[in-house]
Each structure stands twice: as C-alpha cells, then as structure tokens.
Design a protein around this motif. Structure first.
Motif, PDB file in Angstrom:
ATOM      1  N   SER A  13       0.833  -1.199   0.000  1.00 42.67           N
ATOM      2  CA  SER A  13       0.000   0.000   0.000  1.00 42.67           C
ATOM      3  C   SER A  13       0.872   1.256   0.000  1.00 42.67           C
ATOM      4  CB  SER A  13      -0.907  -0.009   1.224  1.00 42.67           C
ATOM      5  OG  SER A  13      -1.650   1.169   1.290  1.00 42.67           O
ATOM      6  N   LEU A  14       1.944   1.232   0.773  1.00 43.88           N
ATOM      7  CA  LEU A  14       2.877   2.357   0.802  1.00 43.88           C
ATOM      8  C   LEU A  14       3.544   2.532  -0.558  1.00 43.88           C
ATOM      9  CD1 LEU A  14       4.402   4.547   2.388  1.00 43.88           C
ATOM     10  CD2 LEU A  14       6.046   2.772   3.046  1.00 43.88           C
ATOM     11  N   TYR A  15       3.941   1.430  -1.178  1.00 41.56           N
ATOM     12  CA  TYR A  15       4.567   1.480  -2.508  1.00 41.56           C
ATOM     13  C   TYR A  15       3.606   2.082  -3.539  1.00 41.56           C
ATOM     14  CZ  TYR A  15       6.573  -0.108  -6.910  1.00 41.56           C
ATOM     15  OH  TYR A  15       7.066  -0.159  -8.206  1.00 41.56           O
ATOM     16  N   ARG A  16       2.380   1.585  -3.545  1.00 44.39           N
ATOM     17  CA  ARG A  16       1.386   2.112  -4.501  1.00 44.39           C
ATOM     18  C   ARG A  16       1.120   3.590  -4.251  1.00 44.39           C
ATOM     19  NH1 ARG A  16      -1.096  -3.050  -3.769  1.00 44.39           N
ATOM     20  NH2 ARG A  16      -2.373  -2.181  -2.104  1.00 44.39           N
ATOM     21  N   PHE A  42      12.448   0.767  -2.808  1.00 37.90           N
ATOM     22  CA  PHE A  42      11.716  -0.423  -2.388  1.00 37.90           C
ATOM     23  C   PHE A  42      12.470  -1.699  -2.753  1.00 37.90           C
ATOM     24  CE2 PHE A  42       8.282   2.391  -1.432  1.00 37.90           C
ATOM     25  CZ  PHE A  42       7.586   1.729  -0.434  1.00 37.90           C
ATOM     26  N   ARG A  43      13.253  -1.669  -3.836  1.00 41.58           N
ATOM     27  CA  ARG A  43      14.088  -2.829  -4.150  1.00 41.58           C
ATOM     28  C   ARG A  43      15.126  -3.042  -3.052  1.00 41.58           C
ATOM     29  NH1 ARG A  43      14.706  -0.763  -9.609  1.00 41.58           N
ATOM     30  NH2 ARG A  43      12.938  -1.570 -10.765  1.00 41.58           N
ATOM     31  N   ARG A  53      15.883  -2.710  10.916  1.00 40.73           N
ATOM     32  CA  ARG A  53      16.175  -1.843   9.773  1.00 40.73           C
ATOM     33  C   ARG A  53      15.009  -1.805   8.786  1.00 40.73           C
ATOM     34  NH1 ARG A  53      22.167  -2.630   7.679  1.00 40.73           N
ATOM     35  NH2 ARG A  53      21.596  -0.727   6.591  1.00 40.73           N
ATOM     36  N   THR A  54      14.292  -2.926   8.662  1.00 39.78           N
ATOM     37  CA  THR A  54      13.111  -2.955   7.804  1.00 39.78           C
ATOM     38  C   THR A  54      12.051  -1.998   8.331  1.00 39.78           C
ATOM     39  OG1 THR A  54      13.546  -5.266   7.246  1.00 39.78           O
ATOM     40  CG2 THR A  54      11.334  -4.449   6.813  1.00 39.78           C
ATOM     41  N   LYS A  55      11.838  -2.017   9.637  1.00 41.31           N
ATOM     42  CA  LYS A  55      10.859  -1.121  10.268  1.00 41.31           C
ATOM     43  C   LYS A  55      11.286   0.337  10.108  1.00 41.31           C
ATOM     44  CE  LYS A  55       7.514   0.200  12.992  1.00 41.31           C
ATOM     45  NZ  LYS A  55       6.362   0.722  12.307  1.00 41.31           N
ATOM     46  N   MET A  56      12.589   0.612  10.283  1.00 39.27           N
ATOM     47  CA  MET A  56      13.097   1.980  10.109  1.00 39.27           C
ATOM     48  C   MET A  56      12.890   2.461   8.671  1.00 39.27           C
ATOM     49  SD  MET A  56      16.596   2.574  12.339  1.00 39.27           S
ATOM     50  CE  MET A  56      17.514   2.475  10.862  1.00 39.27           C
ATOM     51  N   ALA A  57      13.165   1.578   7.712  1.00 39.42           N
ATOM     52  CA  ALA A  57      12.989   1.938   6.300  1.00 39.42           C
ATOM     53  C   ALA A  57      11.520   2.215   6.006  1.00 39.42           C
ATOM     54  CB  ALA A  57      13.514   0.820   5.400  1.00 39.42           C
ATOM     55  N   TYR A  58      10.634   1.402   6.555  1.00 36.00           N
ATOM     56  CA  TYR A  58       9.195   1.599   6.340  1.00 36.00           C
ATOM     57  C   TYR A  58       8.741   2.949   6.916  1.00 36.00           C
ATOM     58  CZ  TYR A  58       4.169   0.854   6.468  1.00 36.00           C
ATOM     59  OH  TYR A  58       2.813   0.992   6.298  1.00 36.00           O
ATOM     60  N   ASP A  59       9.187   3.255   8.114  1.00 34.46           N
ATOM     61  CA  ASP A  59       8.816   4.524   8.750  1.00 34.46           C
ATOM     62  C   ASP A  59       9.358   5.722   7.960  1.00 34.46           C
ATOM     63  OD1 ASP A  59       7.513   3.122  10.721  1.00 34.46           O
ATOM     64  OD2 ASP A  59       9.178   3.244  12.155  1.00 34.46           O
ATOM     65  N   GLU A  60      10.584   5.605   7.493  1.00 34.10           N
ATOM     66  CA  GLU A  60      11.180   6.683   6.702  1.00 34.10           C
ATOM     67  C   GLU A  60      10.434   6.882   5.386  1.00 34.10           C
ATOM     68  OE1 GLU A  60      15.301   7.585   4.313  1.00 34.10           O
ATOM     69  OE2 GLU A  60      15.390   6.326   6.096  1.00 34.10           O
ATOM     70  N   LEU A  61      10.066   5.783   4.724  1.00 35.85           N
ATOM     71  CA  LEU A  61       9.327   5.876   3.462  1.00 35.85           C
ATOM     72  C   LEU A  61       7.916   6.421   3.693  1.00 35.85           C
ATOM     73  CD1 LEU A  61      10.540   2.603   1.732  1.00 35.85           C
ATOM     74  CD2 LEU A  61      11.029   4.954   1.031  1.00 35.85           C
TER      75      LEU A  61
END
Length: 114
Positions: A13-16, A42-43, A53-61
């Motif tokens: 959903s974030l990507y879209r 996203f790649r 780090r995945t959670k940090m990347a998601y929050d930053e995005l």
C-alpha cells in the motif's frame, strides 16, 4: 517495547501510494525521477533481512510519502508547458506505406479511383 513489523499489505500500500504521488507531478523530469527513485528504494528495502532496519525503512518511506504528496501539489501549482516528449504525435495523412498508412493516413488500393 518492540514495534511491529510492517505487513506485506501495508508495504504494498505504501509502494502504490508513493508511485501514485510520483505520477501526480506535472513536471515530466520530476515525475520520472520520483518513480525511478521509489522503485529503487523499495528494491533495497525488499532485500533487507534485519527486522529493525526494515521497520526503520518503512517509517522513513512513510514520512517521505507525505513530503512527496506536498511536493506534487506545489509542482502542479507552478506547472509549465509540456515538453515535446510528452506531447502525442498526431499523424495527419501522408502518402507513405509506413505507420501513416496503417494509422489511416494513407490511401490503400481499394480506395483509388479506376
């Protein structure tokens, strides 16, 4: 307390949302840059194996999506003329046997007078 990992559905959903916001830019160059940039980010996030780090990347995005939406609105407010590359090429007639003929511009054998 550990924060929860983003679900696959939330990530998609974030990507879209980011692709949609990127496509809303009026400027051709900005639009293509942000689409390429979103896909690249996203790649990189997809191959990350560390949950923190995945959670940090998601929050930053997620924060970046809000900035992207605001930037797209400002870009549309100050929209300039379309670039030549953006304008559709209209074929108006012609006598060749190439794309013009297949697009209805040329005269075929059956339409000629005898």
């Amino acid at each position: 307390m550990a924060s929860q990992q983003p679900t696959r559905k939330a990530t998609l959903s974030l990507y879209r949302g980011m692709i949609r916001a990127s496509r809303s830019f009026a400027s051709y160059n900005f639009r293509l840059y942000f689409i390429r940039n979103t896909r690249a980010k996203f790649r990189l996030a997809a191959v990350e194996s560390d949950p923190a780090r995945t959670k940090m990347a998601y929050d930053e995005l997620s924060r970046e999506l809000a900035v992207l939406k605001r930037a797209a609105v400002v870009n549309r407010l100050f929209e300039g003329p379309k670039l030549i590359i953006e304008k559709p090429k209209v074929i108006i007639g012609g006598g060749g046997a190439g794309m013009e003929a297949s697009a209805g511009g040329g005269v075929g054998q059956s339409h000629r007078r005898q």
